[in-house]
Design a protein around this motif. Structure first.
Motif, PDB file in Angstrom:
ATOM      1  N   HIS A 146       0.832  -1.207   0.000  1.00 42.36           N
ATOM      2  CA  HIS A 146       0.000   0.000   0.000  1.00 42.36           C
ATOM      3  C   HIS A 146       0.873   1.266   0.000  1.00 42.36           C
ATOM      4  CE1 HIS A 146      -2.456  -3.234   1.822  1.00 42.36           C
ATOM      5  NE2 HIS A 146      -3.434  -2.682   1.131  1.00 42.36           N
ATOM      6  N   ILE A 148       1.808   3.419  -2.105  1.00 45.27           N
ATOM      7  CA  ILE A 148       1.363   4.617  -2.808  1.00 45.27           C
ATOM      8  C   ILE A 148       0.516   5.496  -1.899  1.00 45.27           C
ATOM      9  CG2 ILE A 148      -0.763   3.634  -3.777  1.00 45.27           C
ATOM     10  CD1 ILE A 148       1.761   5.984  -5.528  1.00 45.27           C
ATOM     11  N   THR A 316       3.058   6.307 -10.788  1.00 48.01           N
ATOM     12  CA  THR A 316       2.723   5.066 -11.500  1.00 48.01           C
ATOM     13  C   THR A 316       3.721   3.976 -11.164  1.00 48.01           C
ATOM     14  OG1 THR A 316       1.705   6.276 -13.342  1.00 48.01           O
ATOM     15  CG2 THR A 316       2.379   4.014 -13.783  1.00 48.01           C
ATOM     16  N   SER A 319       3.315   2.727  -7.525  1.00 49.15           N
ATOM     17  CA  SER A 319       2.094   1.924  -7.423  1.00 49.15           C
ATOM     18  C   SER A 319       2.329   0.520  -7.972  1.00 49.15           C
ATOM     19  CB  SER A 319       0.951   2.602  -8.158  1.00 49.15           C
ATOM     20  OG  SER A 319      -0.214   1.823  -8.125  1.00 49.15           O
ATOM     21  N   GLN A 320       2.962   0.433  -9.138  1.00 46.18           N
ATOM     22  CA  GLN A 320       3.218  -0.874  -9.763  1.00 46.18           C
ATOM     23  C   GLN A 320       4.168  -1.713  -8.936  1.00 46.18           C
ATOM     24  OE1 GLN A 320       4.572   0.363 -13.640  1.00 46.18           O
ATOM     25  NE2 GLN A 320       2.520   0.438 -14.505  1.00 46.18           N
ATOM     26  N   LYS A 323       2.341  -3.219  -5.887  1.00 48.05           N
ATOM     27  CA  LYS A 323       1.475  -4.353  -6.226  1.00 48.05           C
ATOM     28  C   LYS A 323       2.255  -5.665  -6.325  1.00 48.05           C
ATOM     29  CE  LYS A 323      -1.886  -1.482  -8.701  1.00 48.05           C
ATOM     30  NZ  LYS A 323      -2.406  -1.078 -10.022  1.00 48.05           N
TER      31      LYS A 323
END
Length: 325
Positions: A146, A148, A316, A319-320, A323
């Motif tokens: 988490h 981001i 971006t 975030s990637q 994940k």
């Protein structure tokens, strides 16, 4: 790749010469703005106006931090004592961050930018590539997944943590001949931001306003530092890269403008700064043309993006990576 040839081109243009007049003007304007704002702060009694004032003081405080950054790289003067004095006053006293602690950490970053391991700037709570993310366990894995959501809040708190670790560094690891002056600077920082205002507005209000100003410094710092390397390649110590290659491919420039040059203190020319860290910020824009053409001629990737594109790419990427945890 031939870094000495590039350095000769830069030296021939006089771009490694010191610019005392530039830094005298910059410092004088900054001191005048900072002092004037503090005077207003002492006389204003409206709490909401005080919040606005400490936000401005936080902004100006980080501008002093950018000046200390240049001094720490010996970009301000050839005189060691002058660079160190500017560092003590601008970073230790005004910002509450030990200049010795910062130099130790920052010089390691410059030796191995974005290297994992090697660069202390990427050895922290955030994961910057999928390999880092997948290696996380327990609570840190959950935070990474988490990250981001934590990215902006934790960066806002970063200056608090740097002040905490500065006290630890000064007390436990700082050389004795610098220990006392660093400790005095850190304590005087608290006197400046909390002690003196407490006399006029009370301790708790002064502490709260200090916290707000420190959050502003943290947000400003993240605005400046995050674009520099986040989302760029993370080499390994075993990768066979020349000095020129490792400094260029791990950094990102922002397209220049007068506004960005001022707000970023020249660090929007991150590639140029990494190749020539002792270069005056006055010459970074001129050096950019030479360095960019040299890199393109030698087929070295030279990354430069716009302001909004850069932050979109950063968020971006983070975030990637999150994940993948």
């Amino acid at each position: 790749m031939d870094y000495p040839a590039l350095r000769r081109l830069i030296e021939e243009k006089g771009l490694l010469n010191k610019t005392p007049g530039y830094y005298i003007r910059t410092s004088a304007i900054l001191v005048a703005l900072f002092t004037g704002t503090w005077i207003i702060y002492y006389y204003v009694r409206n709490f909401y106006i005080q919040i606005g004032i400490v936000c401005l003081l936080g902004f100006l405080g980080f501008q002093f931090g950018l000046l200390a950054h240049d001094a720490g790289h010996r970009a301000v003067s050839t005189k060691r004592w002058l660079n160190e004095t500017i560092g003590y006053l601008s970073l230790t006293f005004i910002n509450g961050i030990s200049i010795h602690h910062w130099e130790t950490k920052h010089n390691a970053h410059h030796r191995s930018p974005n290297f994992n391991p090697g660069d202390p700037d990427i050895e922290q709570v955030f994961a910057y590539d999928t390999t880092q993310a997948r290696a996380r366990k327990g609570l840190l894995k959950w935070i990474t997944k988490h990250q981001i959501a934590f990215f902006v809040p934790l960066h806002a708190l970063s200056v608090f943590d740097m002040t905490r670790t500065s006290f630890q560094h000064v007390l436990l690891r700082c050389p004795f001949k610098r220990k006392m002056i660093e400790l005095i600077g850190l304590l005087m920082h608290l006197v400046l931001w909390i002690g003196i205002p407490s006399y006029f507005i009370g301790f708790w209000k002064a502490a709260l306003l200090y916290a707000i100003g420190t959050l502003v410094r943290g947000l400003y710092a993240s605005l400046v530092f995050v674009p520099n390397h986040v989302g760029m390649p993370l080499p390994k110590p075993t990768d066979k890269l020349s000095y020129l290659e490792k400094q260029v491919i791990t950094a990102r420039n922002l397209t220049p403008s007068f506004f960005k040059d001022y707000i970023f203190g020249g660090l929007n020319y991150q590639i140029e700064h990494h190749l020539f860290p002792n270069m005056s910020r006055k010459y970074l824009k001129k050096a950019k043309t030479i360095i960019k053409n040299y890199c393109l001629t030698n087929k070295i990737p030279y990354k430069e993006t716009g302001f909004f594109t850069c932050y979109k790419d950063v968020f971006t990427h983070m975030s990637q990576v999150g994940k993948a945890a």
